[in-house]
Motif scaffolding. Structure first.
Motif, PDB file in Angstrom:
ATOM      1  N   UNK A 103      89.283  -7.091  24.258  1.00  0.00           N
ATOM      2  CA  UNK A 103      88.781  -5.637  23.918  1.00  0.00           C
ATOM      3  C   UNK A 103      88.522  -4.140  24.831  1.00  0.00           C
ATOM      4  N   UNK A 104      87.410  -5.055  26.352  1.00  0.00           N
ATOM      5  CA  UNK A 104      87.651  -3.416  27.596  1.00  0.00           C
ATOM      6  C   UNK A 104      88.734  -3.409  27.929  1.00  0.00           C
ATOM      7  N   UNK A 105      89.493  -4.182  28.515  1.00  0.00           N
ATOM      8  CA  UNK A 105      90.981  -4.192  29.030  1.00  0.00           C
ATOM      9  C   UNK A 105      91.314  -3.808  27.874  1.00  0.00           C
ATOM     10  N   UNK A 106      91.971  -3.462  26.255  1.00  0.00           N
ATOM     11  CA  UNK A 106      92.970  -3.206  25.745  1.00  0.00           C
ATOM     12  C   UNK A 106      92.594  -1.661  25.773  1.00  0.00           C
ATOM     13  N   UNK A 107      91.140  -1.499  25.600  1.00  0.00           N
ATOM     14  CA  UNK A 107      90.597  -0.107  25.113  1.00  0.00           C
ATOM     15  C   UNK A 107      91.079   0.607  26.093  1.00  0.00           C
ATOM     16  N   UNK A 108      90.550   0.224  27.435  1.00  0.00           N
ATOM     17  CA  UNK A 108      91.024   1.111  28.731  1.00  0.00           C
ATOM     18  C   UNK A 108      92.532   1.684  28.412  1.00  0.00           C
ATOM     19  N   UNK A 109      93.258   0.759  28.808  1.00  0.00           N
ATOM     20  CA  UNK A 109      94.735   1.463  28.216  1.00  0.00           C
ATOM     21  C   UNK A 109      95.241   1.489  27.035  1.00  0.00           C
ATOM     22  N   UNK A 110      95.522   0.910  26.081  1.00  0.00           N
ATOM     23  CA  UNK A 110      95.266   1.995  24.800  1.00  0.00           C
ATOM     24  C   UNK A 110      95.109   3.398  24.648  1.00  0.00           C
ATOM     25  N   UNK A 159      85.312 -15.367  11.589  1.00  0.00           N
ATOM     26  CA  UNK A 159      85.206 -14.087  12.085  1.00  0.00           C
ATOM     27  C   UNK A 159      83.860 -13.710  12.633  1.00  0.00           C
ATOM     28  N   UNK A 160      83.784 -12.783  14.409  1.00  0.00           N
ATOM     29  CA  UNK A 160      83.123 -12.269  14.974  1.00  0.00           C
ATOM     30  C   UNK A 160      83.112 -10.613  15.897  1.00  0.00           C
ATOM     31  N   UNK A 161      82.503 -10.763  16.234  1.00  0.00           N
ATOM     32  CA  UNK A 161      81.903  -9.631  17.328  1.00  0.00           C
ATOM     33  C   UNK A 161      83.401  -9.626  17.461  1.00  0.00           C
ATOM     34  N   UNK A 162      84.144 -11.120  17.868  1.00  0.00           N
ATOM     35  CA  UNK A 162      84.806 -10.309  19.358  1.00  0.00           C
ATOM     36  C   UNK A 162      86.138 -10.152  18.408  1.00  0.00           C
ATOM     37  N   UNK A 163      86.169 -10.321  16.857  1.00  0.00           N
ATOM     38  CA  UNK A 163      87.962  -9.953  16.649  1.00  0.00           C
ATOM     39  C   UNK A 163      87.176  -8.407  16.169  1.00  0.00           C
ATOM     40  N   UNK A 164      86.414  -7.360  15.348  1.00  0.00           N
ATOM     41  CA  UNK A 164      86.169  -6.873  15.525  1.00  0.00           C
ATOM     42  C   UNK A 164      85.652  -5.928  16.153  1.00  0.00           C
ATOM     43  N   UNK A 165      85.704  -5.945  18.256  1.00  0.00           N
ATOM     44  CA  UNK A 165      86.045  -5.377  19.306  1.00  0.00           C
ATOM     45  C   UNK A 165      87.392  -5.035  19.459  1.00  0.00           C
ATOM     46  N   UNK A 166      88.088  -6.026  18.885  1.00  0.00           N
ATOM     47  CA  UNK A 166      89.463  -6.273  19.494  1.00  0.00           C
ATOM     48  C   UNK A 166      90.739  -5.752  18.418  1.00  0.00           C
ATOM     49  N   UNK A 167      89.894  -5.032  16.693  1.00  0.00           N
ATOM     50  CA  UNK A 167      90.708  -5.371  15.950  1.00  0.00           C
ATOM     51  C   UNK A 167      91.462  -3.321  16.188  1.00  0.00           C
ATOM     52  N   UNK A 168      90.177  -2.690  16.913  1.00  0.00           N
ATOM     53  CA  UNK A 168      90.533  -1.260  16.128  1.00  0.00           C
ATOM     54  C   UNK A 168      91.729  -0.224  17.515  1.00  0.00           C
ATOM     55  N   UNK A 169      91.478  -1.531  18.261  1.00  0.00           N
ATOM     56  CA  UNK A 169      92.734  -1.398  19.563  1.00  0.00           C
ATOM     57  C   UNK A 169      93.719  -1.281  19.456  1.00  0.00           C
TER      58      UNK A 169
END
Lengths: 212, 289
Positions: A103-110, A159-169
């Motif tokens: 999610x951190x990688x994805x958010x940096x790029x997106x 569902x867990x925090x991993x899903x919540x962290x990736x979903x917005x980005x």
């Protein structure tokens, strides 16, 4: 009392609002005027978070910054069901940490692609979109295999925090000019997230259509 | 020295003023790389407070500020920057909304702003909601001083402004002043004899992209600049993906190009007026008869 220093259009703030809502938590939103005023660079805010970024959580005086850290904290409090941060299942916990990194990688790029498209910031937009597509391909494959294994979530059975962290980005990728159509397993997963009890949208992310 | 106009962009746009930067953003960033009418444009705030703008090697000769924005004219200005009379009332509080780029023609953005039909869907829970999605008849005609004016618009809104927590039927007046400039007057939630002013100022960057600048002017009741700006960004953030998914990205002016209904009357008038003015940039002109 939970207080969230927040901005409506921030994907990382949305992560936290989404988890709070899924957990049924009441909280107070304190808007931070990011655009164009940059209140996040003012002395009072930098005292709260020296990185000058939202979100910041204040839980009755316990102050925490960094969105993934906030998710882990919120999901680990006593009384919150184990599924959100599966600390008693080492494999699910490992996968959770892995997808939080993702999610951190994805958010940096997106977010860089989105700031280019939305805020006219300078960027090598072609390179950003190509990197984003590589990440989305990895996510789509992973989700396809979890579906084949009879699960539908990034890290565990639920569902867990991993899903919540990736979903917005994933949802905000379109605002950076990245098409999500090629990824059918991602589309099914985002629909599952949108149908969770307590789901809330953000500006630019629309709820699932009713009645299906 | 004027800026070369190799694309022969129509004088009605080339010789007019367009917003190109929000002053508050320049103050915090000092330099902005943007574009206007297909030309690149760099706007810089100098340390002494002066503003420079250039398009490639050419410095812009016509540059001014109004309503918290930098305005530029690439050609020879034939008229002044747009003026909203209500904004001159001395007790009003001006707010700029935080500019956002959109991958769609600015004319599409004007049309979307005029559209009452989307409020109950795209802005559900704020500017409309099901089942209150019927559009009651309203009146559209020419605006004194040029443009078009729509009056008698009434919409049920659950949360019409950041100052409101309960819904009611809100009166709207729309005015299109220039091809890329549209303003909405909306009854103030506290003093309903006065109107809030919300202007959408589109900077035509290319034919298929724009920057949406917004200017608001409120009577001084409980206005919190931060909440006004936050609300405006929330609403426009809902519009942006809808706008970017409209195809074609330029606005078709031919009345038969897209199907419209009675509720789209202001859109039909807007398209016809653009045709009469000879606006082509950002539009798909009507095929010759």
């Amino acid at each position: 009392m939970i207080r969230l220093y927040d901005h409506e259009l921030s994907g990382n703030c949305y992560k936290v609002r989404l988890l709070l809502s899924l957990l049924g938590e009441q909280y107070e939103r304190v808007p931070v005027d990011l655009h164009p005023i940059r209140e996040n660079r003012t002395a009072w805010f930098l005292a709260l978070n020296p990185h000058g970024q939202v979100p910041v959580l204040d839980d009755s005086g316990f102050v925490l910054c960094e969105s993934n850290a906030i998710l882990v904290y919120l999901a680990s409090r006593p009384g919150v069901p184990d599924q959100w941060y599966p600390r008693n299942d080492v494999q699910a916990l490992g996968r959770t940490a892995r997808w939080l990194e993702f999610a951190t990688r994805l958010s940096g790029i997106i977010s860089a692609a989105r700031n280019h498209d939305l805020m006219q910031e300078q960027a090598d937009i072609g390179a950003l979109r190509s990197k984003a597509r590589s990440l989305l391909r990895v996510l789509d494959e992973h989700l396809w295999f979890t579906e084949q294994a009879g699960r539908g979530w990034l890290a565990g059975e639920a569902p867990g925090v991993a899903d919540v962290a990736c979903f917005p980005w994933v949802m905000l990728s379109g605002e950076g000019g990245i098409d999500r159509l090629p990824w059918p397993a991602i589309a099914r997963w985002t629909d599952r997230v949108k149908r969770l009890p307590g789901f809330v949208p953000m500006s630019g992310v629309f709820p699932a259509s009713p009645g299906l | 020295m004027s800026i070369p106009n190799p694309g022969r962009i129509e004088p009605v746009l080339w010789d007019d003023w367009h917003p190109v930067a929000e002053l508050a953003a320049l103050r915090h960033g000092r330099r902005l790389d943007t574009g206007l009418l297909g030309r690149p444009l760099t706007v810089t705030l100098r340390a002494d407070g002066a503003i420079d703008a250039c398009s490639g090697p050419h410095a812009l000769p016509h540059l001014d500020t109004r309503y918290g924005f930098v305005w530029a004219c690439l050609g020879a200005p034939v008229r002044d920057i747009v003026k909203f009379a209500a904004a001159d009332e001395p007790d009003r509080i001006p707010v700029t909304g935080g500019s956002m780029a959109v991958a769609a023609s600015g004319l599409r953005a004007v049309e979307n702003f005029l559209d009452l039909g989307h409020l109950g869907y795209v802005h559900q829970g704020y500017l409309g909601e099901e089942p209150h999605t019927d559009i009651k008849p309203y009146t559209v005609g020419p605006r004194e001083g040029g443009g078009i004016r729509a009056t008698g618009c009434r919409v049920y809104q659950p949360r019409p402004s950041p100052a409101d927590t309960s819904g009611y039927e809100v009166d709207y007046i729309y005015e299109v002043h220039r091809p890329y400039i549209v303003v909405l007057y909306k009854a103030n939630p506290v003093d309903r004899t006065r109107m809030d002013l919300i202007a959408l100022l589109l900077q035509p960057v290319s034919e298929e992209s724009c920057v949406a600048h917004s200017f608001m002017s409120y009577p001084p009741h409980d206005v919190n600049e931060k909440s006004v700006r936050g609300f405006q960004q929330l609403i426009f953030g809902q519009d942006r993906p809808i706008l970017e998914n409209q195809l074609p990205k330029r606005l078709p002016l031919d009345a038969k190009a897209e199907i419209s209904v009675r509720a789209d009357s202001s859109s039909a008038h807007y398209r016809r007026w653009l045709s009469q003015l000879g606006v082509r940039f950002g539009a798909i002109p009507q095929a010759p008869a």
